[in-house]
Motif scaffolding. Structure first.
Motif, PDB file in Angstrom:
ATOM      1  N   ASN A 122       0.834  -1.212   0.000  1.00  0.00           N
ATOM      2  CA  ASN A 122       0.000   0.000   0.000  1.00  0.00           C
ATOM      3  C   ASN A 122       0.867   1.260   0.000  1.00  0.00           C
ATOM      4  O   ASN A 122       0.592   2.231   0.679  1.00  0.00           O
ATOM      5  CB  ASN A 122      -0.961   0.006   1.196  1.00  0.00           C
ATOM      6  N   LYS A 123       1.945   1.187  -0.789  1.00  0.00           N
ATOM      7  CA  LYS A 123       2.884   2.293  -1.011  1.00  0.00           C
ATOM      8  C   LYS A 123       3.820   2.548   0.161  1.00  0.00           C
ATOM      9  O   LYS A 123       4.496   3.568   0.200  1.00  0.00           O
ATOM     10  CB  LYS A 123       2.153   3.590  -1.360  1.00  0.00           C
ATOM     11  N   LYS A 124       3.898   1.600   1.118  1.00  0.00           N
ATOM     12  CA  LYS A 124       4.894   1.751   2.177  1.00  0.00           C
ATOM     13  C   LYS A 124       6.286   1.667   1.564  1.00  0.00           C
ATOM     14  O   LYS A 124       7.185   2.421   1.936  1.00  0.00           O
ATOM     15  CB  LYS A 124       4.713   0.664   3.237  1.00  0.00           C
ATOM     16  N   GLU A 132      -3.373  -6.891  -4.694  1.00  0.00           N
ATOM     17  CA  GLU A 132      -4.063  -5.785  -4.028  1.00  0.00           C
ATOM     18  C   GLU A 132      -3.328  -5.473  -2.725  1.00  0.00           C
ATOM     19  O   GLU A 132      -2.543  -6.299  -2.238  1.00  0.00           O
ATOM     20  CB  GLU A 132      -5.524  -6.154  -3.743  1.00  0.00           C
ATOM     21  N   PRO A 133      -3.552  -4.300  -2.155  1.00  0.00           N
ATOM     22  CA  PRO A 133      -2.904  -3.980  -0.882  1.00  0.00           C
ATOM     23  C   PRO A 133      -3.257  -5.007   0.188  1.00  0.00           C
ATOM     24  O   PRO A 133      -4.430  -5.398   0.331  1.00  0.00           O
ATOM     25  CB  PRO A 133      -3.468  -2.594  -0.541  1.00  0.00           C
ATOM     26  N   LEU A 134      -2.238  -5.446   0.921  1.00  0.00           N
ATOM     27  CA  LEU A 134      -2.448  -6.462   1.952  1.00  0.00           C
ATOM     28  C   LEU A 134      -3.152  -5.859   3.165  1.00  0.00           C
ATOM     29  O   LEU A 134      -2.966  -4.675   3.483  1.00  0.00           O
ATOM     30  CB  LEU A 134      -1.108  -7.059   2.376  1.00  0.00           C
ATOM     31  N   PRO A 135      -3.944  -6.663   3.877  1.00  0.00           N
ATOM     32  CA  PRO A 135      -4.648  -6.135   5.063  1.00  0.00           C
ATOM     33  C   PRO A 135      -3.697  -5.637   6.151  1.00  0.00           C
ATOM     34  O   PRO A 135      -4.073  -4.790   6.951  1.00  0.00           O
ATOM     35  CB  PRO A 135      -5.481  -7.336   5.541  1.00  0.00           C
ATOM     36  N   GLN A 136      -2.457  -6.162   6.157  1.00  0.00           N
ATOM     37  CA  GLN A 136      -1.479  -5.684   7.149  1.00  0.00           C
ATOM     38  C   GLN A 136      -1.199  -4.190   7.005  1.00  0.00           C
ATOM     39  O   GLN A 136      -0.766  -3.531   7.962  1.00  0.00           O
ATOM     40  CB  GLN A 136      -0.160  -6.452   7.008  1.00  0.00           C
ATOM     41  N   PHE A 137      -1.438  -3.643   5.783  1.00  0.00           N
ATOM     42  CA  PHE A 137      -1.159  -2.228   5.531  1.00  0.00           C
ATOM     43  C   PHE A 137      -2.433  -1.417   5.297  1.00  0.00           C
ATOM     44  O   PHE A 137      -2.367  -0.240   4.961  1.00  0.00           O
ATOM     45  CB  PHE A 137      -0.226  -2.099   4.325  1.00  0.00           C
ATOM     46  N   THR A 138      -3.588  -2.075   5.494  1.00  0.00           N
ATOM     47  CA  THR A 138      -4.868  -1.381   5.304  1.00  0.00           C
ATOM     48  C   THR A 138      -5.784  -1.665   6.495  1.00  0.00           C
ATOM     49  O   THR A 138      -5.773  -0.937   7.480  1.00  0.00           O
ATOM     50  CB  THR A 138      -5.538  -1.827   3.982  1.00  0.00           C
ATOM     51  N   GLU A 179      -5.962   1.949   7.612  1.00  0.00           N
ATOM     52  CA  GLU A 179      -5.599   2.785   6.463  1.00  0.00           C
ATOM     53  C   GLU A 179      -6.419   2.376   5.242  1.00  0.00           C
ATOM     54  O   GLU A 179      -6.626   1.179   4.994  1.00  0.00           O
ATOM     55  CB  GLU A 179      -4.114   2.624   6.133  1.00  0.00           C
ATOM     56  N   PRO A 180      -6.911   3.328   4.455  1.00  0.00           N
ATOM     57  CA  PRO A 180      -7.637   2.961   3.238  1.00  0.00           C
ATOM     58  C   PRO A 180      -6.689   2.422   2.173  1.00  0.00           C
ATOM     59  O   PRO A 180      -5.530   2.874   2.091  1.00  0.00           O
ATOM     60  CB  PRO A 180      -8.262   4.286   2.787  1.00  0.00           C
ATOM     61  N   PRO A 181      -7.118   1.462   1.358  1.00  0.00           N
ATOM     62  CA  PRO A 181      -6.256   0.971   0.270  1.00  0.00           C
ATOM     63  C   PRO A 181      -6.040   2.069  -0.764  1.00  0.00           C
ATOM     64  O   PRO A 181      -6.958   2.816  -1.102  1.00  0.00           O
ATOM     65  CB  PRO A 181      -7.044  -0.203  -0.311  1.00  0.00           C
TER      66      PRO A 181
END
Length: 315
Positions: free
Chosen positions: A230-232, A264-270, A275-277
């Motif tokens: 998620n862009k981290k 898709e963005p992983l739930p660990q980062f959303t 945080e929104p995807p």
């Protein structure tokens, strides 16, 4: 142009279970990937002798006349054009290349000359695949993911490929482009350079030269990792600028992803952190097809070229 050097990371602590050395290396990698997605590695397990031999094979092959090189024209059945290819005269990019799938693949079209080319490149493939799995596990831990998460998510290595590249000498007419500004669409890319400069990475709007260092391998984070995190971690924006009067030779190894994977963005980062995807999910094969269309049918307007931004969610 900025003159800051990209960080160089020693991987030997990961070979000998040096916990303090691992921690320091991961701090450097995490910072580099969070800011712009580029770093170099040394003591990575690939012998300098093999790298030198592979580079010499590449130079020998690309110095042959076109008639000889065209004997290794791409296989029409391959998912990507395996074998020898070059950009069209109308392309902005000025290079030629030979693409190789894993040694067990049936798609490869190897040159008959030089005679040791196949053996050397296949050995490079085996060693770089092993190294890429190690670096993927380090990236996994830098992201704070469960142990072996990325390895289990991306467990099909038959989609990896290696490219031997030659960038044509630059001229004095301001057409110095070897490879236009872009981000890679895979997971992680590894680049071995010869002594000729030209590779540059963008950081904070500045182009930083990636100075060739004997034995070092350049690592750049690519689009899949950017989306999953998620862009981290950032997908590195880079380019190649041709040197006047000098050809530039390199190898690029693409640690890839199976086309049937959903990205898709992983739930660990959303979800887990509220945080929104930043991206909608997509099948990886679809994205690769869109990127290939950029090359085979370039849009008339640069702004219509498909990037990972195609899947961004407006916030």
């Amino acid at each position: 142009m900025g003159d800051t050097l990209i960080p160089t990371v020693d991987l030997s602590p990961f070979m000998r279970d040096d916990e303090d050395g691992k921690k320091k290396a991961m701090e450097v990698i995490t910072q580099a990937c969070s800011e712009y997605g580029f770093f170099q590695i040394v003591n990575h397990g690939i012998s300098l002798d093999l790298i030198k031999e592979a580079m010499q094979c590449s130079k020998t092959f690309f110095d042959y006349p076109d008639e000889e090189k065209n004997k290794s024209s791409p296989s029409s059945d391959a998912p990507l054009p395996a074998g020898y290819n070059r950009h069209s005269p109308h392309s902005l990019d000025k290079n030629e290349y030979l693409l190789v799938f894993p040694p067990e693949s049936n798609f490869n079209v190897f040159p008959q000359k030089p005679p040791n080319f196949r053996n050397v490149v296949e050995e490079m493939f085996v060693q770089m695949r092993k190294m890429s799995v190690l670096v993927e596990s380090i990236i996994n831990d830098c992201l704070g993911l469960p142990a072996n998460f990325l390895k289990e998510f991306n467990d099909d290595r038959k989609w990896d490929f290696i490219i031997a590249l030659r960038y044509f000498p630059g001229s004095n007419n301001n057409e110095q482009n070897g490879l236009t500004q872009h981000e890679d669409g895979n997971c992680i890319t590894f680049v071995i350079q010869d002594e000729v400069e030209g590779l540059q990475v963008q950081k904070n709007g500045e182009w930083i030269p990636v100075v060739p260092t004997e034995g070092a391998i350049v690592v750049n984070i690519s689009d899949v990792i950017q989306v999953l995190s998620n862009k981290k971690f950032k997908s590195a924006t880079h380019r190649v600028v041709r040197k006047e009067g000098k050809s530039r030779y390199s190898y690029a190894f693409f640690h890839n992803l199976s086309g049937d994977k959903w990205v898709e963005p992983l739930p660990q980062f959303t979800t887990y952190i509220g945080e929104p995807p930043k991206y909608k999910g997509f099948p990886y094969k679809e994205y690769q097809e869109l990127r290939m269309r950029n090359k085979t049918h370039p849009p008339s307007r640069p702004e219509d070229v498909i990037h990972i931004t195609h899947y961004e969610i407006d916030t």
